[in-house]
Design an enzyme around this catalytic site. Structure first.
Site, PDB file in Angstrom:
ATOM      1  CB  THR A 164      -0.961   0.005   1.209  1.00 27.94           C
ATOM      2  OG1 THR A 164      -1.830  -1.101   1.261  1.00 27.94           O
ATOM      3  CG2 THR A 164      -1.460   1.588   1.441  1.00 27.94           C
ATOM      4  CG  ASN A 222      -7.383   5.488   3.074  1.00 26.82           C
ATOM      5  OD1 ASN A 222      -8.829   6.220   3.274  1.00 26.82           O
ATOM      6  ND2 ASN A 222      -7.494   6.150   4.281  1.00 26.82           N
ATOM      7  CG  ASN A 252      -3.833   8.353   3.974  1.00 26.59           C
ATOM      8  OD1 ASN A 252      -4.128   7.807   3.064  1.00 26.59           O
ATOM      9  ND2 ASN A 252      -3.536   8.101   5.379  1.00 26.59           N
ATOM     10  CE  LYS A 253      -2.161   4.024   2.840  1.00 24.28           C
ATOM     11  NZ  LYS A 253      -3.351   4.827   3.213  1.00 24.28           N
ATOM     12  CG  LEU A 254       1.106   7.501  -5.333  1.00 20.09           C
ATOM     13  CD1 LEU A 254       2.514   8.811  -5.030  1.00 20.09           C
ATOM     14  CD2 LEU A 254       2.535   6.765  -6.527  1.00 20.09           C
TER      15      LEU A 254
END
Length: 370
Positions: free
Chosen positions: A154, A183, A185-187
Site C-alpha cells: 500500500t 484510501n 491519503n495514499k499516492l
C-alpha cells in the site's frame, strides 16, 4: 494548516465520474472497473489485478485464496497499520510479530527465521512509508520453508526493488500476492478502495470470484454461488476515479521524490535527527516523509508534534506497536526493541503531492528553531 497528506485531484476525475452518473453505471458493473484493473496491472507489471473495496479486504482475500486459516501462523511486523494484521485473525490464523530495522523502519529479515515453526504458512512484509523490505533474502527464506509471501505494498506503490538478476520490480509484484489500498491519503486514491495483484492466474481468478460473492451468472441470468464469497466489489464510480488518478501516477511519484530531496537537504545537518536510509537496490516513492527524533535533539518526539501543531503544521507519530494492543498482546513475538524505540521517536512530516516548496521550508525552519 499544512496538512500531513491530502489527495491531488487534477486530471480526468470529474469527467470519468460524470460519465458514470450520466450513464447510471455507478455500482459494481461498468467499464471503469475493468479498465482500472487492466491499466493498473499494466503499470505494476503483473498478470492479474482484482479491485476491492479497501486494502484490508485485499489482504483478507490473499490469505483466503492461499488457504491460510485455523491453526496457521503468519509472520508480520508489529510496526504497521492495523489493516496489515487484522485479516490474519479474520481467517482464523494467528499473527507472529517480528521486529523492524532502525534505519528503514521495515521488517528485519535477519529476525524472521527464528520465528518460523511448522505452523508458519506465510509472511507479510510491509513496505512502510514507501521504504522497501529487502526482498531477496526474504524470498530465500520463503523458499527454504515453503512459505507464501503476501506483500502489503500500500505505502510502497511506485517504489521499486532491484532483484539479483538485475531486473527492477515494483512493490507488490515480488511475492506471491501484492495488496494495495487507495484510501484518501495514499499516492493515488479512489476515496476508498484496494487492489490485489498476482502473476498466478488461478489465484487471481479465485480472488476475483470470492470478491464478487463467488457469483456465477447462469444462461437465464439467475445467480449461482459455488463458494462462500465476500462483497468486496469496488463500484464503477470509484474505479473511474482510480483510473484518472493512475493516469498521473508518475507525476505524483516525481513530486514526492522532489519533496524528499528538499527535506533531506534541509534536515540532514540538524543534531538529534536521523533520516531514513535508502537501500542501494531500491527506488523509494517517499509516500510519507519519515525521520527519527533522537535523545540529543533537545525535545521529545511528542513535544515536537505539539510545537508543530502550534505552528499550524500537521504531523503524525509512527504507528504504535500492535503487539502491545489489547487484542494482540498475547500472540507470539520476537524481540521487538527497535519497534518499541521507533514508536517513541518516529515522526511523519507533511507529504502531499501538492506540497509547495515554501511549505517544506516552513516545516524545516520550525524544526530548526525548535
Amino acid at each position: 494548516m499544512i496538512p500531513l497528506c491530502i489527495p491531488e485531484i487534477k486530471g480526468n476525475e470529474w469527467k470519468y465520474i460524470k460519465e458514470c452518473l450520466d450513464t447510471n453505471w455507478v455500482s459494481s458493473s461498468g467499464k471503469y472497473v475493468d479498465l482500472f484493473e487492466e491499466r493498473f496491472k499494466n503499470y505494476i507489471e503483473s498478470s492479474q489485478a482484482v479491485v476491492t473495496m479497501n486494502g484490508t479486504s485485499a489482504i483478507h482475500l490473499a490469505l483466503r485464496v492461499l488457504g491460510i486459516g485455523e491453526g496457521d501462523e503468519v509472520i508480520v511486523p508489529s510496526m504497521t497499520f492495523i489493516a496489515s494484521v487484522n485479516p490474519i485473525l479474520y481467517v482464523g490464523a494467528e499473527p507472529v510479530f517480528v521486529d523492524v530495522c532502525k534505519d528503514t523502519y521495515v521488517m528485519d529479515i535477519s529476525k524472521v527465521e527464528s520465528l518460523i515453526t511448522e505452523k508458519t504458512k506465510a509472511i507479510i512484509p510491509v513496505h512502510l512509508y514507501g521504504n522497501m523490505v529487502d526482498m531477496e533474502p526474504l524470498i530465500e527464506l520463503a523458499e527454504k520453508y515453503n512459505l507464501y509471501i503476501i506483500e502489503d505494498a500500500t505505502e510502497g506503490l511506485g517504489s521499486e526493488y532491484k532483484m539479483n538478476d538485475g531486473i527492477w520490480k515494483k512493490a507488490g509484484t515480488i511475492g506471491h500476492i501484492g495488496c494495495f489500498s487507495f484510501n484518501g491519503n495514499k499516492l493515488i486514491t479512489t476515496g476508498g478502495g484496494g487492489m490485489l495483484v498476482t502473476d498466478n492466474i488461478d489465484l487471481g481468478r479465485k480472488a476475483k470470484s470470492l470478491s464478487t460473492q463467488a457469483k456465477v451468472v447462469e444462461d437465464n441470468n439467475a445467480f449461482f454461488h459455488d463458494d462462500i464469497g465476500y462483497n468486496f466489489r469496488m463500484p464503477n464510480i470509484l474505479a473511474a476515479m482510480g483510473l484518472a488518478q493512475l493516469e498521473n501516477i508518475e507525476e505524483y511519484i516525481s513530486a514526492k521524490k522532489e519533496h524528499a530531496r528538499v527535506y533531506d537537504e534541509m534536515l540532514k545537518n540538524i543534531e538529534g535527527i536521523s533520516l531514513s536510509k535508502e537501500l542501494k537496490n531500491e527506488k523509494r516513492c517517499f509516500w510519507l516523509y519519515a525521520l527519527v527524533i533522537e535523545d540529543d535533539f533537545g525535545k521529545s518526539r511528542d513535544e515536537l508534534i505539539l510545537e508543530m501543531k502550534k505552528n499550524y503544521i500537521e504531523t503524525r507519530p509512527f504507528f504504535q506497536p500492535i503487539h502491545k494492543m489489547k487484542p494482540y498482546k498475547d500472540f507470539r513475538c520476537g524481540n521487538l526493541c527497535v519497534t518499541e524505540e521507533l514508536a517513541l521517536k518516529g515522526i511523519n512530516l507533511p507529504s502531499s503531492v501538492g506540497l509547495k516548496k515554501q511549505e517544506i521550508y516552513k516545516v524545516c525552519q520550525v524544526i530548526q528553531n525548535i
